[in-house]
Design a protein around this motif. Structure first.
Motif, PDB file in Angstrom:
ATOM      1  N   LEU A 190       0.694  -1.329  -0.027  1.00  0.00           N
ATOM      2  CA  LEU A 190       0.042   0.014   0.150  1.00  0.00           C
ATOM      3  C   LEU A 190       0.819   1.393   0.291  1.00  0.00           C
ATOM      4  CD1 LEU A 190      -2.947   0.850   0.029  1.00  0.00           C
ATOM      5  CD2 LEU A 190      -3.113   0.909   2.401  1.00  0.00           C
ATOM      6  N   LYS A 191       1.576   1.155   0.925  1.00  0.00           N
ATOM      7  CA  LYS A 191       2.680   2.293   0.863  1.00  0.00           C
ATOM      8  C   LYS A 191       3.404   2.952  -0.440  1.00  0.00           C
ATOM      9  CE  LYS A 191       5.904   4.615   4.182  1.00  0.00           C
ATOM     10  NZ  LYS A 191       6.779   4.372   5.381  1.00  0.00           N
ATOM     11  N   VAL A 192       3.941   1.738  -0.987  1.00  0.00           N
ATOM     12  CA  VAL A 192       4.593   1.802  -2.390  1.00  0.00           C
ATOM     13  C   VAL A 192       3.674   2.433  -3.307  1.00  0.00           C
ATOM     14  CG1 VAL A 192       5.692   0.662  -3.977  1.00  0.00           C
ATOM     15  CG2 VAL A 192       6.301   0.315  -1.654  1.00  0.00           C
ATOM     16  N   ALA A 193       2.453   1.670  -3.365  1.00  0.00           N
ATOM     17  CA  ALA A 193       1.426   2.119  -4.367  1.00  0.00           C
ATOM     18  C   ALA A 193       0.855   3.542  -4.249  1.00  0.00           C
ATOM     19  CB  ALA A 193       0.308   1.263  -4.442  1.00  0.00           C
ATOM     20  N   ARG A 194       0.627   3.933  -3.077  1.00  0.00           N
ATOM     21  CA  ARG A 194       0.189   5.354  -2.499  1.00  0.00           C
ATOM     22  C   ARG A 194       1.379   6.404  -2.984  1.00  0.00           C
ATOM     23  NH1 ARG A 194       1.562   8.034   1.780  1.00  0.00           N
ATOM     24  NH2 ARG A 194       2.081   6.358   2.896  1.00  0.00           N
ATOM     25  N   ALA A 195       2.668   5.908  -2.658  1.00  0.00           N
ATOM     26  CA  ALA A 195       3.715   6.808  -3.023  1.00  0.00           C
ATOM     27  C   ALA A 195       3.921   7.326  -4.590  1.00  0.00           C
ATOM     28  CB  ALA A 195       5.033   6.365  -2.619  1.00  0.00           C
ATOM     29  N   GLU A 196       3.638   6.071  -5.383  1.00  0.00           N
ATOM     30  CA  GLU A 196       3.529   6.153  -6.899  1.00  0.00           C
ATOM     31  C   GLU A 196       2.583   7.192  -7.108  1.00  0.00           C
ATOM     32  OE1 GLU A 196       2.757   2.296  -8.295  1.00  0.00           O
ATOM     33  OE2 GLU A 196       5.047   1.626  -7.867  1.00  0.00           O
ATOM     34  N   LYS A 197       1.534   7.292  -6.621  1.00  0.00           N
ATOM     35  CA  LYS A 197       0.333   8.248  -6.877  1.00  0.00           C
ATOM     36  C   LYS A 197       0.339   9.692  -6.247  1.00  0.00           C
ATOM     37  CE  LYS A 197      -2.679   5.685  -9.262  1.00  0.00           C
ATOM     38  NZ  LYS A 197      -3.185   5.845 -10.607  1.00  0.00           N
ATOM     39  N   ASN A 198       1.603   9.668  -5.398  1.00  0.00           N
ATOM     40  CA  ASN A 198       1.701  11.082  -4.878  1.00  0.00           C
ATOM     41  C   ASN A 198       0.779  11.264  -4.053  1.00  0.00           C
ATOM     42  OD1 ASN A 198       4.437  11.604  -6.159  1.00  0.00           O
ATOM     43  ND2 ASN A 198       3.406  12.256  -7.885  1.00  0.00           N
ATOM     44  N   LEU A 199       0.249  10.414  -3.221  1.00  0.00           N
ATOM     45  CA  LEU A 199      -0.730  10.486  -2.099  1.00  0.00           C
ATOM     46  C   LEU A 199      -0.295  10.307  -0.925  1.00  0.00           C
ATOM     47  CD1 LEU A 199      -3.618   8.416  -3.773  1.00  0.00           C
ATOM     48  CD2 LEU A 199      -3.510  10.978  -3.864  1.00  0.00           C
ATOM     49  N   THR A 200      -0.703  11.516   0.291  1.00  0.00           N
ATOM     50  CA  THR A 200      -0.321  11.105   1.509  1.00  0.00           C
ATOM     51  C   THR A 200      -1.409  10.205   2.075  1.00  0.00           C
ATOM     52  OG1 THR A 200      -2.094  12.786   2.198  1.00  0.00           O
ATOM     53  CG2 THR A 200       0.223  13.672   1.799  1.00  0.00           C
ATOM     54  N   GLN A 201      -1.234   9.577   3.129  1.00  0.00           N
ATOM     55  CA  GLN A 201      -1.997   8.822   3.866  1.00  0.00           C
ATOM     56  C   GLN A 201      -3.394   9.496   3.952  1.00  0.00           C
ATOM     57  OE1 GLN A 201      -0.085   7.655   7.558  1.00  0.00           O
ATOM     58  NE2 GLN A 201       1.004   6.060   6.970  1.00  0.00           N
ATOM     59  N   GLY A 202      -3.362  10.655   4.346  1.00  0.00           N
ATOM     60  CA  GLY A 202      -4.609  11.548   4.563  1.00  0.00           C
ATOM     61  C   GLY A 202      -5.427  11.669   3.355  1.00  0.00           C
ATOM     62  N   ASP A 203      -4.617  11.858   2.045  1.00  0.00           N
ATOM     63  CA  ASP A 203      -5.220  11.840   0.880  1.00  0.00           C
ATOM     64  C   ASP A 203      -5.791  10.784   0.418  1.00  0.00           C
ATOM     65  OD1 ASP A 203      -4.189  14.469   0.381  1.00  0.00           O
ATOM     66  OD2 ASP A 203      -2.496  13.503  -0.828  1.00  0.00           O
ATOM     67  N   LEU A 204      -5.322   9.531   0.711  1.00  0.00           N
ATOM     68  CA  LEU A 204      -5.836   8.124   0.407  1.00  0.00           C
ATOM     69  C   LEU A 204      -7.168   7.961   1.400  1.00  0.00           C
ATOM     70  CD1 LEU A 204      -5.805   5.685  -1.208  1.00  0.00           C
ATOM     71  CD2 LEU A 204      -4.076   4.705   0.206  1.00  0.00           C
ATOM     72  N   ALA A 205      -6.966   8.213   2.407  1.00  0.00           N
ATOM     73  CA  ALA A 205      -8.003   8.033   3.631  1.00  0.00           C
ATOM     74  C   ALA A 205      -9.146   8.476   3.089  1.00  0.00           C
ATOM     75  CB  ALA A 205      -7.576   8.395   4.749  1.00  0.00           C
ATOM     76  N   GLU A 206      -9.239  10.097   2.709  1.00  0.00           N
ATOM     77  CA  GLU A 206     -10.330  11.097   2.290  1.00  0.00           C
ATOM     78  C   GLU A 206     -11.019  10.177   0.947  1.00  0.00           C
ATOM     79  OE1 GLU A 206     -10.777  15.218   0.968  1.00  0.00           O
ATOM     80  OE2 GLU A 206      -9.617  15.166   2.496  1.00  0.00           O
ATOM     81  N   ILE A 207     -10.051   9.691   0.139  1.00  0.00           N
ATOM     82  CA  ILE A 207     -10.590   9.207  -1.254  1.00  0.00           C
ATOM     83  C   ILE A 207     -11.334   7.887  -0.913  1.00  0.00           C
ATOM     84  CG2 ILE A 207      -9.878   7.902  -3.272  1.00  0.00           C
ATOM     85  CD1 ILE A 207      -7.656   9.779  -3.366  1.00  0.00           C
ATOM     86  N   VAL A 208     -11.107   6.959  -0.039  1.00  0.00           N
ATOM     87  CA  VAL A 208     -11.772   5.867   0.252  1.00  0.00           C
ATOM     88  C   VAL A 208     -12.608   5.888   1.382  1.00  0.00           C
ATOM     89  CG1 VAL A 208      -9.733   4.391  -0.658  1.00  0.00           C
ATOM     90  CG2 VAL A 208      -9.939   4.684   1.621  1.00  0.00           C
ATOM     91  N   GLY A 209     -12.665   6.835   2.209  1.00  0.00           N
ATOM     92  CA  GLY A 209     -13.723   7.229   3.169  1.00  0.00           C
ATOM     93  C   GLY A 209     -13.367   6.558   4.512  1.00  0.00           C
ATOM     94  N   VAL A 210     -12.062   6.412   5.033  1.00  0.00           N
ATOM     95  CA  VAL A 210     -11.677   6.091   6.346  1.00  0.00           C
ATOM     96  C   VAL A 210     -10.777   7.024   6.999  1.00  0.00           C
ATOM     97  CG1 VAL A 210     -11.705   3.483   5.633  1.00  0.00           C
ATOM     98  CG2 VAL A 210      -9.641   4.615   5.309  1.00  0.00           C
ATOM     99  N   SER A 211     -10.151   6.588   8.005  1.00  0.00           N
ATOM    100  CA  SER A 211      -9.483   7.744   8.685  1.00  0.00           C
ATOM    101  C   SER A 211      -7.827   7.429   8.313  1.00  0.00           C
ATOM    102  CB  SER A 211      -9.296   7.508  10.231  1.00  0.00           C
ATOM    103  OG  SER A 211      -9.076   6.427  10.587  1.00  0.00           O
ATOM    104  N   ARG A 212      -7.274   8.435   8.440  1.00  0.00           N
ATOM    105  CA  ARG A 212      -5.638   8.560   8.124  1.00  0.00           C
ATOM    106  C   ARG A 212      -4.990   7.398   8.984  1.00  0.00           C
ATOM    107  NH1 ARG A 212      -0.897   8.793  10.073  1.00  0.00           N
ATOM    108  NH2 ARG A 212      -1.788   9.501  11.880  1.00  0.00           N
ATOM    109  N   GLN A 213      -5.501   7.233  10.238  1.00  0.00           N
ATOM    110  CA  GLN A 213      -4.944   6.051  10.920  1.00  0.00           C
ATOM    111  C   GLN A 213      -5.310   4.818  10.666  1.00  0.00           C
ATOM    112  OE1 GLN A 213      -6.678   8.841  12.245  1.00  0.00           O
ATOM    113  NE2 GLN A 213      -5.568   9.951  13.714  1.00  0.00           N
ATOM    114  N   THR A 214      -6.415   4.668  10.043  1.00  0.00           N
ATOM    115  CA  THR A 214      -6.610   3.189   9.512  1.00  0.00           C
ATOM    116  C   THR A 214      -5.731   2.982   8.371  1.00  0.00           C
ATOM    117  OG1 THR A 214      -9.177   3.438   9.950  1.00  0.00           O
ATOM    118  CG2 THR A 214      -8.452   1.953   7.962  1.00  0.00           C
ATOM    119  N   ILE A 215      -5.509   3.975   7.445  1.00  0.00           N
ATOM    120  CA  ILE A 215      -4.466   3.731   6.385  1.00  0.00           C
ATOM    121  C   ILE A 215      -3.162   3.531   6.739  1.00  0.00           C
ATOM    122  CG2 ILE A 215      -3.245   4.657   4.434  1.00  0.00           C
ATOM    123  CD1 ILE A 215      -6.122   4.142   3.909  1.00  0.00           C
TER     124      ILE A 215
END
Length: 68
Positions: A10-35
């Motif tokens: 997940l971390k590598v794939a997220r970095a490839e998209k230049n997304l922070t944990q917070g960005d990804l969390a917002e996109i999928v509807g969970v908290s940053r802590q969950t990511i």
């Protein structure tokens, strides 16, 4: 009997998209802590969340998750 542990890239794939944990969390509807917890292996996502993460990161399930 061996226990299968679901690991992820997940971390590598997220970095490839230049997304922070917070960005990804917002996109999928969970908290940053969950990511964060998924990335560190503290939390195993539900099938639904795993699928939504795959869609958000444009990855096949087997590219994002694997058993060790």
């Amino acid at each position: 009997m061996e226990t299968l542990v679901l690991k992820n890239r997940l971390k590598v794939a997220r970095a490839e998209k230049n997304l922070t944990q917070g960005d990804l969390a917002e996109i999928v509807g969970v908290s940053r802590q969950t990511i964060s917890s998924i990335e560190t292996g503290q939390f195993c996502p539900t099938a639904k969340l795993a699928f939504v993460l795959c869609i958000a990161l444009d990855k096949k399930f087997e590219d994002l998750f694997y058993f060790e």
